[in-house]
Design a protein around this motif. Sequence first.
Motif, PDB file in Angstrom:
ATOM      1  N   TRP A 219       0.806  -1.146  -0.370  1.00  0.00           N
ATOM      2  CA  TRP A 219       0.199   0.401  -0.029  1.00  0.00           C
ATOM      3  C   TRP A 219       1.293   1.071  -0.040  1.00  0.00           C
ATOM      4  CZ3 TRP A 219      -0.235   3.959   3.718  1.00  0.00           C
ATOM      5  CH2 TRP A 219       0.323   3.114   5.063  1.00  0.00           C
ATOM      6  N   MET A 220       0.249   2.656  -0.592  1.00  0.00           N
ATOM      7  CA  MET A 220       1.141   3.178  -0.150  1.00  0.00           C
ATOM      8  C   MET A 220       0.166   4.222  -0.338  1.00  0.00           C
ATOM      9  SD  MET A 220       2.641   2.932  -4.429  1.00  0.00           S
ATOM     10  CE  MET A 220       2.247   1.329  -4.000  1.00  0.00           C
ATOM     11  N   ARG A 221       0.464   5.426  -0.577  1.00  0.00           N
ATOM     12  CA  ARG A 221      -0.264   7.118  -0.989  1.00  0.00           C
ATOM     13  C   ARG A 221      -0.086   7.692  -1.622  1.00  0.00           C
ATOM     14  NH1 ARG A 221      -3.332   7.951   4.199  1.00  0.00           N
ATOM     15  NH2 ARG A 221      -2.651   7.053   5.566  1.00  0.00           N
ATOM     16  N   SER A 222      -1.882   8.015  -2.414  1.00  0.00           N
ATOM     17  CA  SER A 222      -1.627   8.920  -3.820  1.00  0.00           C
ATOM     18  C   SER A 222      -0.945   9.872  -3.726  1.00  0.00           C
ATOM     19  CB  SER A 222      -2.817   8.684  -4.130  1.00  0.00           C
ATOM     20  OG  SER A 222      -3.553   9.812  -5.160  1.00  0.00           O
ATOM     21  N   GLU A 223      -0.002   9.714  -4.978  1.00  0.00           N
ATOM     22  CA  GLU A 223       0.932  10.570  -5.551  1.00  0.00           C
ATOM     23  C   GLU A 223       0.430  12.264  -6.208  1.00  0.00           C
ATOM     24  OE1 GLU A 223       3.165   9.320  -8.453  1.00  0.00           O
ATOM     25  OE2 GLU A 223       4.386   7.669  -7.167  1.00  0.00           O
ATOM     26  N   ARG A 224      -1.248  12.528  -6.062  1.00  0.00           N
ATOM     27  CA  ARG A 224      -2.223  13.193  -6.037  1.00  0.00           C
ATOM     28  C   ARG A 224      -2.295  13.922  -4.916  1.00  0.00           C
ATOM     29  NH1 ARG A 224      -6.593  10.076  -8.942  1.00  0.00           N
ATOM     30  NH2 ARG A 224      -5.387   8.217  -9.243  1.00  0.00           N
ATOM     31  N   ASP A 225      -2.678  13.599  -3.914  1.00  0.00           N
ATOM     32  CA  ASP A 225      -3.447  14.122  -2.636  1.00  0.00           C
ATOM     33  C   ASP A 225      -2.657  13.665  -1.646  1.00  0.00           C
ATOM     34  OD1 ASP A 225      -4.462  11.567  -1.987  1.00  0.00           O
ATOM     35  OD2 ASP A 225      -5.987  12.308  -2.385  1.00  0.00           O
ATOM     36  N   HIS A 226      -2.010  12.110  -1.515  1.00  0.00           N
ATOM     37  CA  HIS A 226      -1.076  12.215  -0.773  1.00  0.00           C
ATOM     38  C   HIS A 226      -1.948  11.620   0.648  1.00  0.00           C
ATOM     39  CE1 HIS A 226       2.599  13.034  -2.569  1.00  0.00           C
ATOM     40  NE2 HIS A 226       2.251  14.499  -2.834  1.00  0.00           N
ATOM     41  N   TRP A 227      -3.136  11.412  -0.145  1.00  0.00           N
ATOM     42  CA  TRP A 227      -4.381  11.864   1.569  1.00  0.00           C
ATOM     43  C   TRP A 227      -5.121   9.952   1.125  1.00  0.00           C
ATOM     44  CZ3 TRP A 227      -4.686  11.836   6.225  1.00  0.00           C
ATOM     45  CH2 TRP A 227      -6.195  11.167   7.263  1.00  0.00           C
ATOM     46  N   THR A 228      -4.957   9.555   0.097  1.00  0.00           N
ATOM     47  CA  THR A 228      -5.629   8.394  -0.363  1.00  0.00           C
ATOM     48  C   THR A 228      -4.656   6.870  -0.486  1.00  0.00           C
ATOM     49  OG1 THR A 228      -6.936   9.912  -2.325  1.00  0.00           O
ATOM     50  CG2 THR A 228      -6.877   7.949  -2.331  1.00  0.00           C
ATOM     51  N   LYS A 229      -5.070   6.064  -0.065  1.00  0.00           N
ATOM     52  CA  LYS A 229      -4.178   4.863   0.153  1.00  0.00           C
ATOM     53  C   LYS A 229      -4.641   3.931  -1.083  1.00  0.00           C
ATOM     54  CE  LYS A 229      -3.818   3.873   4.410  1.00  0.00           C
ATOM     55  NZ  LYS A 229      -4.169   2.891   5.716  1.00  0.00           N
ATOM     56  N   THR A 230      -3.611   3.739  -2.035  1.00  0.00           N
ATOM     57  CA  THR A 230      -3.145   2.422  -2.923  1.00  0.00           C
ATOM     58  C   THR A 230      -3.113   1.403  -3.197  1.00  0.00           C
ATOM     59  OG1 THR A 230      -1.761   3.352  -4.301  1.00  0.00           O
ATOM     60  CG2 THR A 230      -3.020   4.166  -4.558  1.00  0.00           C
ATOM     61  N   TYR A 231      -3.988   0.204  -3.543  1.00  0.00           N
ATOM     62  CA  TYR A 231      -2.917  -0.844  -2.735  1.00  0.00           C
ATOM     63  C   TYR A 231      -3.000  -1.988  -4.154  1.00  0.00           C
ATOM     64  CZ  TYR A 231      -5.269  -0.642   1.775  1.00  0.00           C
ATOM     65  OH  TYR A 231      -6.098  -0.286   3.178  1.00  0.00           O
ATOM     66  N   GLU A 232      -1.649  -2.357  -4.161  1.00  0.00           N
ATOM     67  CA  GLU A 232      -1.429  -3.130  -5.496  1.00  0.00           C
ATOM     68  C   GLU A 232      -1.009  -4.751  -4.717  1.00  0.00           C
ATOM     69  OE1 GLU A 232       1.330  -1.829  -8.778  1.00  0.00           O
ATOM     70  OE2 GLU A 232       2.679  -1.477  -6.873  1.00  0.00           O
ATOM     71  N   LEU A 233      -1.084  -5.845  -5.824  1.00  0.00           N
ATOM     72  CA  LEU A 233      -0.862  -7.962  -5.754  1.00  0.00           C
ATOM     73  C   LEU A 233       0.483  -7.214  -5.806  1.00  0.00           C
ATOM     74  CD1 LEU A 233      -4.200  -9.217  -6.829  1.00  0.00           C
ATOM     75  CD2 LEU A 233      -3.329  -8.419  -3.693  1.00  0.00           C
ATOM     76  N   VAL A 234       1.385  -8.287  -4.415  1.00  0.00           N
ATOM     77  CA  VAL A 234       2.709  -8.221  -5.134  1.00  0.00           C
ATOM     78  C   VAL A 234       2.529  -9.538  -5.978  1.00  0.00           C
ATOM     79  CG1 VAL A 234       4.676  -9.138  -3.686  1.00  0.00           C
ATOM     80  CG2 VAL A 234       3.213  -7.933  -2.545  1.00  0.00           C
ATOM     81  N   PRO A 235       2.971  -9.803  -6.632  1.00  0.00           N
ATOM     82  CA  PRO A 235       2.795 -10.227  -7.971  1.00  0.00           C
ATOM     83  C   PRO A 235       3.253 -11.457  -7.337  1.00  0.00           C
ATOM     84  CG  PRO A 235       4.953  -8.609  -8.831  1.00  0.00           C
ATOM     85  CD  PRO A 235       4.080  -8.488  -7.305  1.00  0.00           C
ATOM     86  N   GLU A 236       2.952 -12.972  -7.533  1.00  0.00           N
ATOM     87  CA  GLU A 236       3.046 -14.666  -6.919  1.00  0.00           C
ATOM     88  C   GLU A 236       4.889 -14.870  -6.927  1.00  0.00           C
ATOM     89  OE1 GLU A 236       0.462 -17.265  -8.234  1.00  0.00           O
ATOM     90  OE2 GLU A 236      -1.229 -16.480  -6.678  1.00  0.00           O
ATOM     91  N   ALA A 237       4.950 -14.145  -8.064  1.00  0.00           N
ATOM     92  CA  ALA A 237       6.417 -14.837  -8.361  1.00  0.00           C
ATOM     93  C   ALA A 237       7.459 -14.295  -6.712  1.00  0.00           C
ATOM     94  CB  ALA A 237       7.061 -14.242  -9.983  1.00  0.00           C
ATOM     95  N   ASP A 238       7.002 -12.895  -6.815  1.00  0.00           N
ATOM     96  CA  ASP A 238       8.300 -12.166  -5.649  1.00  0.00           C
ATOM     97  C   ASP A 238       7.422 -12.748  -4.423  1.00  0.00           C
ATOM     98  OD1 ASP A 238       8.723 -10.524  -7.717  1.00  0.00           O
ATOM     99  OD2 ASP A 238       7.770  -8.944  -7.205  1.00  0.00           O
TER     100      ASP A 238
END
Length: 105
Positions: free
Chosen positions: A71-90
Amino acid sequence: MDRWEWIADRVPAVEDQRNLALLARVIEVDFGGRVEREKDLTAFMAARYRWGNKTTRRRAMRLAAVGVIRWMRSERDHWTKTYELVPEADLEPTARGATEAVATG
């Protein structure tokens, strides 16, 4: 190693395993592996599975702690959280998986 095995190795309670696996699958299938706004994920889970916003947020952070998503904060507003799956290979194999690989290899 697939995500289900990764979650099952790190989360002892079966009900928690199922809930976290469901959330990971929703992020993968319904959101294409990336959720741009946490609000979208909480609204989707509330409508489809009747999870509360706080429940969804807590489970998403638990998935992040387990290492299935980032998870990370959005670059647009630095408030909204974004989520991204870790690739299964990783996802690193566990000690059990590495031992089995050596024994069969």
